[in-house]
Enzyme design. Sequence first.
Site, short mmCIF file in Angstrom:
data_model
loop_
_atom_site.label_atom_id
_atom_site.label_comp_id
_atom_site.label_asym_id
_atom_site.label_seq_id
_atom_site.Cartn_x
_atom_site.Cartn_y
_atom_site.Cartn_z
N ARG A 68 -8.71 0.39 -50.25
CA ARG A 68 -8.44 -1.00 -49.89
C ARG A 68 -8.88 -1.99 -50.98
O ARG A 68 -8.26 -3.02 -51.21
CB ARG A 68 -9.18 -1.30 -48.59
N HIS A 72 -6.98 -5.34 -52.56
CA HIS A 72 -7.56 -6.68 -52.58
C HIS A 72 -7.67 -7.22 -54.00
O HIS A 72 -7.47 -8.41 -54.25
CB HIS A 72 -8.92 -6.69 -51.89
N VAL A 76 -5.12 -10.68 -55.47
CA VAL A 76 -5.77 -11.94 -55.84
C VAL A 76 -5.91 -12.00 -57.36
O VAL A 76 -6.67 -11.24 -57.95
CB VAL A 76 -7.16 -12.04 -55.17
N GLY A 78 -4.10 -10.80 -59.54
CA GLY A 78 -3.64 -9.59 -60.21
C GLY A 78 -4.74 -8.56 -60.32
O GLY A 78 -5.90 -8.82 -60.00
N GLU A 80 -7.19 -7.26 -62.02
CA GLU A 80 -8.02 -7.57 -63.19
C GLU A 80 -9.51 -7.59 -62.83
O GLU A 80 -10.30 -8.22 -63.53
CB GLU A 80 -7.59 -8.87 -63.88
N SER A 82 -11.25 -8.96 -60.47
CA SER A 82 -11.96 -10.15 -59.98
C SER A 82 -12.66 -9.89 -58.65
O SER A 82 -13.64 -10.56 -58.32
CB SER A 82 -11.01 -11.35 -59.85
N ASN A 99 -12.69 -10.18 -47.04
CA ASN A 99 -13.50 -9.17 -47.71
C ASN A 99 -14.72 -8.76 -46.91
O ASN A 99 -15.47 -7.88 -47.32
CB ASN A 99 -14.00 -9.73 -49.06
N PRO A 167 -2.85 -10.97 -47.23
CA PRO A 167 -2.15 -11.06 -45.96
C PRO A 167 -3.14 -10.91 -44.80
O PRO A 167 -4.20 -10.30 -44.96
CB PRO A 167 -1.18 -9.88 -45.98
N HIS A 197 -2.98 2.34 -44.01
CA HIS A 197 -3.75 2.27 -42.75
C HIS A 197 -3.75 3.58 -41.98
O HIS A 197 -4.18 3.62 -40.83
CB HIS A 197 -3.21 1.12 -41.88
N THR A 198 -3.31 4.63 -42.59
CA THR A 198 -3.45 5.97 -42.01
C THR A 198 -4.91 6.44 -42.14
O THR A 198 -5.28 7.46 -41.56
CB THR A 198 -2.48 6.97 -42.67
N ASP A 256 -2.60 11.25 -44.14
CA ASP A 256 -1.38 11.92 -43.67
C ASP A 256 -0.32 10.86 -43.37
O ASP A 256 -0.50 9.70 -43.67
CB ASP A 256 -1.70 12.78 -42.44
C1 HEM Z 1 0.33 -5.36 -45.28
C2 HEM Z 1 -0.69 -6.18 -45.28
C3 HEM Z 1 -2.08 -5.75 -44.93
C4 HEM Z 1 -2.89 -6.33 -44.03
C5 HEM Z 1 -2.57 -7.55 -43.19
C6 HEM Z 1 -4.12 -5.58 -44.00
C7 HEM Z 1 -5.21 -5.89 -43.22
C8 HEM Z 1 -6.31 -5.07 -43.04
C9 HEM Z 1 -7.40 -5.34 -42.15
C10 HEM Z 1 -7.56 -6.61 -41.33
C11 HEM Z 1 -8.25 -4.28 -42.19
C12 HEM Z 1 -9.49 -4.04 -41.35
C13 HEM Z 1 -10.71 -4.68 -41.86
C14 HEM Z 1 -11.85 -4.41 -40.91
O1 HEM Z 1 -11.74 -4.74 -39.74
O2 HEM Z 1 -12.86 -3.85 -41.36
C15 HEM Z 1 -7.69 -3.34 -43.12
C16 HEM Z 1 -8.25 -2.13 -43.42
C17 HEM Z 1 -7.76 -1.29 -44.37
N1 HEM Z 1 -6.68 -1.53 -45.21
FE1 HEM Z 1 -5.33 -3.02 -45.01
N2 HEM Z 1 -4.03 -4.55 -44.88
C18 HEM Z 1 -2.81 -4.61 -45.48
C19 HEM Z 1 -2.35 -3.78 -46.48
C20 HEM Z 1 -3.07 -2.74 -47.00
C21 HEM Z 1 -2.69 -2.01 -48.19
C22 HEM Z 1 -1.50 -2.33 -49.07
C23 HEM Z 1 -3.63 -1.03 -48.34
C24 HEM Z 1 -3.72 0.01 -49.42
C25 HEM Z 1 -2.69 0.56 -49.97
C26 HEM Z 1 -4.57 -1.17 -47.27
C27 HEM Z 1 -5.63 -0.31 -47.04
C28 HEM Z 1 -6.55 -0.46 -46.03
C29 HEM Z 1 -7.55 0.53 -45.70
C30 HEM Z 1 -7.71 1.88 -46.36
C31 HEM Z 1 -8.33 0.01 -44.67
C32 HEM Z 1 -9.54 0.64 -43.99
C33 HEM Z 1 -10.82 0.18 -44.64
C34 HEM Z 1 -12.08 0.79 -44.05
O3 HEM Z 1 -12.06 1.87 -43.45
O4 HEM Z 1 -13.14 0.18 -44.25
N3 HEM Z 1 -4.21 -2.22 -46.49
N4 HEM Z 1 -6.51 -3.84 -43.63
C1 NAG Z 2 -19.47 -6.66 -49.29
C2 NAG Z 2 -19.66 -8.11 -49.26
O1 NAG Z 2 -20.01 -8.72 -50.22
N1 NAG Z 2 -19.38 -8.70 -48.10
C3 NAG Z 2 -19.54 -10.12 -47.88
C4 NAG Z 2 -18.25 -10.72 -47.41
O2 NAG Z 2 -18.42 -12.07 -47.04
C5 NAG Z 2 -19.43 -12.31 -46.06
C6 NAG Z 2 -19.44 -13.79 -45.78
O3 NAG Z 2 -18.18 -14.25 -45.41
C7 NAG Z 2 -20.78 -11.81 -46.54
O4 NAG Z 2 -21.75 -11.98 -45.52
C8 NAG Z 2 -20.68 -10.34 -46.90
O5 NAG Z 2 -21.90 -9.91 -47.45
#
Ligand code: HEM
Ligand code: NAG
Length: 329
Positions: A68, A72, A76, A78, A80, A82, A99, A167, A197-198, A256
């Site tokens: 992820r 991110h 933002v 590109g 690079e 950041s 974040n 997004p 999100h798999t 998967d």
């Molecule tokens: C299509 C737009 C996308 C949206 C709106 C989105 C949004 C989110 C959100 C809200 C979370 C959960 C954060 C949390 O509750 O901790 C998440 C988790 C995640 N996203 Fe996305 N995402 C998007 C695209 C992507 C893309 C393109 C990737 C990578 C190719 C990605 C990979 C992941 C992964 C791996 C997690 C799990 C992170 C974890 O286990 O801590 N997402 N995403």
């Molecule tokens: C990993 C990290 O730096 N998370 C920060 C994300 O932003 C919140 C505030 O919005 C911080 O409390 C977290 O430490």
Amino acid sequence: MVTLKMSLSCFFLLQISLFLLFSFDPTNAHGLKVGFYDNTCPKAELIVMKSVSDVMKKDPTIGAPLLRMFFHDCFVRGCEGSVLLELKNKKDEKNAAPNLSIRGFEVIDNIKASLEKECPGVVSCSDVLALVARDAVVAMNGRSWGVETGRRDGRVTNINEANSNLPSPFDNITSLITQFHSKGLDKKDLAVLSGGHTVGIGHCPLIANRLYNFTGKGDSDPNLDSEYAARLKQKCKPTDTTTALEMDPGSFKTFDDSFFKLVSKRRGFFQSDAALLDNQETKSYVLKQTKNHGSTFFEDFGVSMVKMGRIGVLTGRVGEIRKKCTMVN
Ligand code: HEM
Ligand SMILES: CC(=O)N[C@H]1CO[C@H](CO)[C@@H](O)[C@@H]1O
Ligand SMILES: *[C@@H]1O[C@H](CO)[C@@H](O)[C@H](O)[C@H]1NC(C)=O
Ligand SMILES: *[C@@H]1O[C@H](CO)[C@@H](O)[C@H](O)[C@H]1NC(C)=O
């Protein structure tokens, strides 16, 4: 005759200056290539792969946030680096709301430290993110791809840019398509990359509206399977702000294609996942992945990741190779 000669040499001069112009273009995304460090730091990719595989043996859930992180970073400013920068006033991308739950920054810092020992000042932090994303997928049983490298690191991070460029899980399909399009990614890329999100987890507040108050009348999201909604409600109470659930229950540590099976059964976790069924092209991609022998997801994912990895890159002489990923040189 003389004029012909003159115009010919003018022509060649023009050609040469055009050639020079383009070969010195410092912002050319085509400066990326697979194996950029083959000569300058031959062990770079090996070091990254070994480190990722080691940390994932200790904590298999770290792979998802590492994947992820690259998304991110790229969305933002590109790709690079950041996302890794830290500002004293905390107005950096790390502290932007989207974040909130990113983890694994220490993994990147440790890998960067090993690379600096092996070949100081050579491998950029943005390339580390690109390689780590691939190696995390591989460590979660996904398929590998050739990662283009040669990115340089930026010097700017801004909390507001993260808030406005990433997004949201509440976005509809029109908005998602527009946002991906603005980064040079098409509908297929959106469907494919959502497949990320798999793996991983999502926090309750991000789906509470789907479960409890979708239109403000105490209702749930009609696009969410009601049996599944009932199960999610048991785990996420209305005011729960801390619990996180597996987005792909049962195989959230495995890369998967079950994300697409879930979405097709109206069991996508976020509204933004479910939204893939609201456009003809993204919907047909989702459905194609649910066919036993029709799934192209694994090869598509590598292709779209390479495309994502080209967003706004700095190559050539712009940017820098950061010594530490958390600060500019
Ligand atoms: C299509 C737009 C996308 C949206 C709106 C989105 C949004 C989110 C959100 C809200 C979370 C959960 C954060 C949390 O509750 O901790 C998440 C988790 C995640 N996203 Fe996305 N995402 C998007 C695209 C992507 C893309 C393109 C990737 C990578 C190719 C990605 C990979 C992941 C992964 C791996 C997690 C799990 C992170 C974890 O286990 O801590 N997402 N995403
Ligand atoms: C990993 C990290 O730096 N998370 C920060 C994300 O932003 C919140 C505030 O919005 C911080 O409390 C977290 O430490
Ligand atoms: C999708 O979201 C955008 C931005 O939030 C909004 O302007 C638009 O009306 C929405 N479209 C649909 C069809 O709901
Ligand atoms: C549901 O949403 C409506 C409108 O936003 C709000 O007035 C109401 O208090 C909410 N109900 C609950 C239980 O949160």
